[in-house]
Write a protein that holds these residues in place. Sequence first.
Motif, PDB file in Angstrom:
ATOM      1  N   ILE A 153       0.829  -1.206   0.000  1.00 54.92           N
ATOM      2  CA  ILE A 153       0.000   0.000   0.000  1.00 54.92           C
ATOM      3  C   ILE A 153       0.862   1.255   0.000  1.00 54.92           C
ATOM      4  CG2 ILE A 153      -1.637   1.359   1.386  1.00 54.92           C
ATOM      5  CD1 ILE A 153      -2.799  -1.416   2.275  1.00 54.92           C
ATOM      6  N   THR A 154       1.891   1.291   0.867  1.00 56.91           N
ATOM      7  CA  THR A 154       2.731   2.493   0.921  1.00 56.91           C
ATOM      8  C   THR A 154       3.540   2.651  -0.363  1.00 56.91           C
ATOM      9  OG1 THR A 154       4.426   1.323   2.187  1.00 56.91           O
ATOM     10  CG2 THR A 154       2.859   2.653   3.436  1.00 56.91           C
ATOM     11  N   ALA A 155       3.983   1.548  -0.955  1.00 54.90           N
ATOM     12  CA  ALA A 155       4.710   1.645  -2.225  1.00 54.90           C
ATOM     13  C   ALA A 155       3.804   2.239  -3.306  1.00 54.90           C
ATOM     14  CB  ALA A 155       5.233   0.275  -2.644  1.00 54.90           C
ATOM     15  N   MET A 156       2.554   1.817  -3.329  1.00 49.41           N
ATOM     16  CA  MET A 156       1.603   2.372  -4.303  1.00 49.41           C
ATOM     17  C   MET A 156       1.354   3.851  -4.033  1.00 49.41           C
ATOM     18  SD  MET A 156      -1.113  -0.808  -4.478  1.00 49.41           S
ATOM     19  CE  MET A 156      -2.402   0.183  -5.179  1.00 49.41           C
ATOM     20  N   ALA A 157       1.144   4.204  -2.764  1.00 47.05           N
ATOM     21  CA  ALA A 157       0.824   5.588  -2.408  1.00 47.05           C
ATOM     22  C   ALA A 157       1.972   6.544  -2.707  1.00 47.05           C
ATOM     23  CB  ALA A 157       0.436   5.677  -0.930  1.00 47.05           C
ATOM     24  N   PHE A 158       3.211   6.066  -2.543  1.00 50.61           N
ATOM     25  CA  PHE A 158       4.373   6.928  -2.706  1.00 50.61           C
ATOM     26  C   PHE A 158       5.194   6.618  -3.955  1.00 50.61           C
ATOM     27  CE2 PHE A 158       3.401   6.965   1.852  1.00 50.61           C
ATOM     28  CZ  PHE A 158       3.186   8.330   2.012  1.00 50.61           C
ATOM     29  N   CYS A 159       4.624   5.804  -4.854  1.00 48.93           N
ATOM     30  CA  CYS A 159       5.280   5.460  -6.128  1.00 48.93           C
ATOM     31  C   CYS A 159       6.691   4.926  -5.902  1.00 48.93           C
ATOM     32  CB  CYS A 159       5.294   6.643  -7.084  1.00 48.93           C
ATOM     33  SG  CYS A 159       3.640   7.229  -7.507  1.00 48.93           S
ATOM     34  N   GLY A 175       9.316   1.322  -5.258  1.00 44.02           N
ATOM     35  CA  GLY A 175       9.469  -0.072  -5.648  1.00 44.02           C
ATOM     36  C   GLY A 175       8.909  -0.334  -7.026  1.00 44.02           C
ATOM     37  N   GLU A 176       8.129  -1.399  -7.163  1.00 44.27           N
ATOM     38  CA  GLU A 176       7.576  -1.744  -8.473  1.00 44.27           C
ATOM     39  C   GLU A 176       6.557  -0.722  -8.965  1.00 44.27           C
ATOM     40  OE1 GLU A 176       4.040  -4.838  -8.089  1.00 44.27           O
ATOM     41  OE2 GLU A 176       5.791  -5.517  -6.976  1.00 44.27           O
ATOM     42  N   HIS A 177       6.128   0.175  -8.089  1.00 41.30           N
ATOM     43  CA  HIS A 177       5.158   1.212  -8.462  1.00 41.30           C
ATOM     44  C   HIS A 177       5.835   2.532  -8.804  1.00 41.30           C
ATOM     45  CE1 HIS A 177       1.941  -1.458  -7.233  1.00 41.30           C
ATOM     46  NE2 HIS A 177       2.651  -1.734  -6.178  1.00 41.30           N
ATOM     47  N   ALA A 178       7.168   2.534  -8.823  1.00 45.43           N
ATOM     48  CA  ALA A 178       7.895   3.769  -9.154  1.00 45.43           C
ATOM     49  C   ALA A 178       7.683   4.115 -10.617  1.00 45.43           C
ATOM     50  CB  ALA A 178       9.387   3.593  -8.861  1.00 45.43           C
ATOM     51  N   ASP A 179       7.642   5.394 -10.865  1.00 44.33           N
ATOM     52  CA  ASP A 179       7.475   5.853 -12.261  1.00 44.33           C
ATOM     53  C   ASP A 179       8.737   5.712 -13.065  1.00 44.33           C
ATOM     54  OD1 ASP A 179       4.865   6.526 -11.699  1.00 44.33           O
ATOM     55  OD2 ASP A 179       5.366   8.584 -11.170  1.00 44.33           O
TER      56      ASP A 179
END
Length: 71
Positions: A59-65, A67-71
């Motif tokens: 959840i925090t990775a998604m919220a703060f972009c 890890g794998e959710h980085a732009d």
Amino acid sequence: MPKTNDAALDAFIAAKAEIDTMLGRLVAHSADHFGSSPEEVNWGHVGTLDHYRGRLREITAMAFCEGEHAD
């Protein structure tokens, strides 16, 4: 006259309120050591907390972009 999206804003505020409630409950549960006393902690408790931690990391990775959710 500009078009407003009151329904979306209402849904956003409702979702945020629910998240805030869940976070408050988690903080209180954590302060109570997730309902466990030191004498009863076992590896099952560790596994449960690892599961919680993994989901919160996602959840925090998604919220703060991050890890794998980085732009």
